[in-house]
Structure formats: C-alpha cells, structure tokens
Design a protein around this motif. Structure first.
Motif, PDB file in Angstrom:
ATOM      1  N   ALA A 243       0.890  -1.169   0.000  1.00  0.00           N
ATOM      2  CA  ALA A 243       0.000   0.000   0.000  1.00  0.00           C
ATOM      3  C   ALA A 243       0.915   1.202   0.000  1.00  0.00           C
ATOM      4  CB  ALA A 243      -0.891  -0.005   1.234  1.00  0.00           C
ATOM      5  N   ASP A 244       0.998   1.894  -1.137  1.00  0.00           N
ATOM      6  CA  ASP A 244       2.008   2.929  -1.307  1.00  0.00           C
ATOM      7  C   ASP A 244       1.407   4.076  -2.114  1.00  0.00           C
ATOM      8  OD1 ASP A 244       4.378   4.385  -2.086  1.00  0.00           O
ATOM      9  OD2 ASP A 244       5.527   2.559  -1.677  1.00  0.00           O
ATOM     10  N   ASP A 245       1.530   5.303  -1.583  1.00  0.00           N
ATOM     11  CA  ASP A 245       0.945   6.427  -2.332  1.00  0.00           C
ATOM     12  C   ASP A 245       2.027   7.305  -2.967  1.00  0.00           C
ATOM     13  OD1 ASP A 245       1.989   7.702  -0.184  1.00  0.00           O
ATOM     14  OD2 ASP A 245       0.120   8.619   0.493  1.00  0.00           O
ATOM     15  N   GLU A 275      -3.382  -0.533   4.808  1.00  0.00           N
ATOM     16  CA  GLU A 275      -1.952  -0.577   5.130  1.00  0.00           C
ATOM     17  C   GLU A 275      -1.387  -1.947   4.804  1.00  0.00           C
ATOM     18  OE1 GLU A 275      -1.820   0.248   9.284  1.00  0.00           O
ATOM     19  OE2 GLU A 275      -2.149   2.410   9.005  1.00  0.00           O
ATOM     20  N   ASP A 276      -0.092  -1.984   4.619  1.00  0.00           N
ATOM     21  CA  ASP A 276       0.627  -3.258   4.418  1.00  0.00           C
ATOM     22  C   ASP A 276       0.230  -4.270   5.480  1.00  0.00           C
ATOM     23  OD1 ASP A 276       2.140  -2.770   2.229  1.00  0.00           O
ATOM     24  OD2 ASP A 276       4.010  -2.393   3.295  1.00  0.00           O
ATOM     25  N   GLY A 277      -0.069  -5.475   5.074  1.00  0.00           N
ATOM     26  CA  GLY A 277      -0.355  -6.542   6.035  1.00  0.00           C
ATOM     27  C   GLY A 277      -1.799  -6.603   6.493  1.00  0.00           C
ATOM     28  N   GLN A 278      -2.601  -5.610   6.111  1.00  0.00           N
ATOM     29  CA  GLN A 278      -4.012  -5.580   6.544  1.00  0.00           C
ATOM     30  C   GLN A 278      -4.818  -6.681   5.863  1.00  0.00           C
ATOM     31  OE1 GLN A 278      -5.589  -1.575   6.511  1.00  0.00           O
ATOM     32  NE2 GLN A 278      -7.703  -2.326   6.401  1.00  0.00           N
ATOM     33  N   ILE A 279      -5.681  -7.322   6.650  1.00  0.00           N
ATOM     34  CA  ILE A 279      -6.565  -8.348   6.080  1.00  0.00           C
ATOM     35  C   ILE A 279      -7.836  -7.656   5.601  1.00  0.00           C
ATOM     36  CG2 ILE A 279      -7.985 -10.379   6.625  1.00  0.00           C
ATOM     37  CD1 ILE A 279      -5.762 -11.164   8.632  1.00  0.00           C
TER      38      ILE A 279
END
Ligand SMILES: [Zn+2]
Length: 322
Positions: A243-245, A275-279
């Motif tokens: 997740a990168d903006d 976010e990274d790692g979010q389910i």
C-alpha cells in the motif's frame, strides 16, 4: 458531437500500459492524438461456460475425488483466466514453468497468462510422491488493437538522476509486494466482485498497443473510468501486500494477495485507505479513484497477477456462484 465527447473521455481515462512493471520507458499517448486512433472495438471476454457445471463441491473430501483427475476446478482455461482447483492437501502442482503448492484444504490456484499456449499440462505430485498429469486446452482470445501513429520520436522521456532513483526504489517495493505468497487461498467460488460499482470501461485487458507501427507491451489491466473520489472496494478476501501512495508511474498502488500469490492490484488512486499486512474481506473500502502518477484522467487501472503470469481480473467477475 456525442461520439467526439466519448472519444475524449476514453482518452482521459487511459493510462500508460508500459510503465508499471519495469523501468523501460515507452512513449505515452497524448491527447493530441485523434480519439479514434486510440480506442478500438472491444473484444469482450467470453462467459465462463463451464463454470457452473464445474462448481466445486466443498463437501467432497480430497481422498474421495475422482482418481482419474487429480484436479477438480472452477473457472475456465482461457488466456488470461484462472482455475480455482481442489486437489490433495500439500500437493505440488507445476503448470508450465510455475510451481505452486495446495493449501491445507487442498485448494490451489492455476493461472493462464495472456499469451499462454493452446495446451498446458499440470504436473501434480501428492505428499506420497505419486505423480499425475492433467492437460488443459487453453482457449485463445482476440485482443483489441490500440494503434497510435504520428507520435513524435522524442516522446521517450528522459529522467533525471533523482527521478531514476525514485523509479528504482518503487520498482524494488513492487517486487516485494508481488513476492507475497499467502498460504491459504482466500479466493472463493464466487470469484471477484467489481471493485468499482459504476464505471465506464475504457480499455480491456490485453489490448495490444502499436505506437508508430511498433508493437509495444500489451495493456495488462482493465481501465475503469469513474469520478475522482469514487470508492474502490476489495473484490475478494486477501492480505494487503503493498500500500504505497508515492509510486513514480502508478502514483499510488495497492496490492492484495488472495492466496498463493494471486495478487490483484490497483493504480492511480486518490486515497490509499489500507496498510501493508491488513486483512481485507470482499467489499471492504481500500481506496478511492484518482489520477495520480502517469495517468490522463480519473480511473482505476485494475490488474491481476499469479506468480508472474498476467491475468484478466474481469473474467473473475463473471463466475456464477455468487
Ligand atoms: Zn490501465
């Protein structure tokens, strides 16, 4: 008048197909190009004729499967398509050069690249070391052609050292996102829900770009034009692997691993809301439509990869078991 307006809208919603996966820089279509030179008639994906009859029966224990077929699958073996199969637990399956292992429930995903050959054989090795093979006839598809002529030769951008640094850093982050391999398959027989409720499709998956007569990389996404700020939701359950903006070409980028490296990804968003790692589960808000990065108007460029193979996410929205 109406046609001209539509053509303009199509142009606005186009994104660069070439920029996403590598640093190699290609010319970008510009709004000066005649609209009719950009969009061609759509080659709509065929419906999945066999999906209903092939629906998995989740109550069938792997050991009670038909012994003549090691894989029982939903979906369709078609270029850009995928199969969600049931086999024995912890079983290795090699399709072409790609090897994957079934999860604890015996579920495994097998994808067919846009350019997959007419026949592919899956080699299956169960935990007892027994091997089987199962052949698939891969249906071929016709791809749209986007022909753009008369582009100035100097449209290949040149980058400053600072820009190149950003591009390389973004490429490294993408590599990590694509390397995600969530063990448990979270994709179900329902396939994908559309990530955007209302949109105008402006480019099909697989469209072949020909710029000044030279064949370029195909467009590996489905472009969905919608107003900036339109919600984007997860099409199926998964784990966010990026997740990168602040991506150089994509502007913003979300990747979701739906299991075993089946990664759907989302470009050019206005807001990144995970976010990274979010389910995430089907229907969860993940972002909003925007036009960040190399994009000429608000749209979602929706893409799908399975272990390096480029797949068509739209095919999964046509699975019948909703
Ligand atoms: Zn696109």
């Amino acid at each position: 008048m109406r046609a001209a307006a539509l053509g303009f809208a199509l142009l606005l919603a186009a994104c660069s197909s070439e920029a996403q996966e590598q640093v190699a820089i290609e010319p970008v279509p510009t709004p000066q190009v005649k609209p009719e030179a950009v969009e061609t008639s759509s080659a709509h994906a065929e419906p999945l004729h066999d999906a209903k009859s092939a629906t998995l029966n989740s109550k069938v224990a792997p050991e009670k499967m038909d012994g003549s077929k090691p894989l029982t699958c939903v979906g369709e073996a078609v270029q850009g398509g995928l199969l969600l199969c049931r086999t024995y637990g912890s079983t290795y399956v090699t399709l072409g050069n790609t090897k994957a292992q079934s999860d604890g429930n015996g579920k495994i995903i097998l994808g067919f690249d846009r350019d997959a050959p007419a026949t592919m054989t899956a080699k299956v090795v169960d935990p007892g070391g027994h091997s089987y093979s199962q052949a698939f006839n891969v249906k071929s598809r016709n791809w749209d052609i986007s022909r753009i002529d008369g582009l100035p030769k100097n449209q290949v951008s040149e980058y400053t050292p600072e820009e190149l640094k950003r591009i390389r850093a973004a490429t490294a982050r993408k590599k990590v996102g694509f390397a995600s391999r969530v063990d448990t398959v979270r994709l179900t027989e329902a396939g994908f829900a559309s990530p955007v409720a209302e949109y105008t499709k402006t480019t099909n998956f697989g469209a072949q770009r020909i710029l000044n007569g030279i064949k370029k990389r195909p467009h590996y996404g489905v472009d969905m034009a919608a107003p900036a700020g339109t919600p984007i939701t997860a099409p199926a359950g998964g784990v966010v692997s990026l997740a990168d903006d602040d991506m150089y070409f994509e502007g913003s980028l979300i990747m979701i691993d739906h299991g075993q490296g089946l990664i759907s990804y989302y470009l050019h968003m206005q807001d990144v809301l995970v976010e990274d790692g979010q389910i995430v589960e089907t229907g969860d808000l993940i972002g909003t439509v925007g036009s960040k990065g190399r994009s000429t108007g608000p749209h979602l460029c929706w893409r799908l990869k399975w272990r390096g193979q480029n797949l068509d996410p739209e095919l999964l929205t046509k699975w019948v078991d909703k």
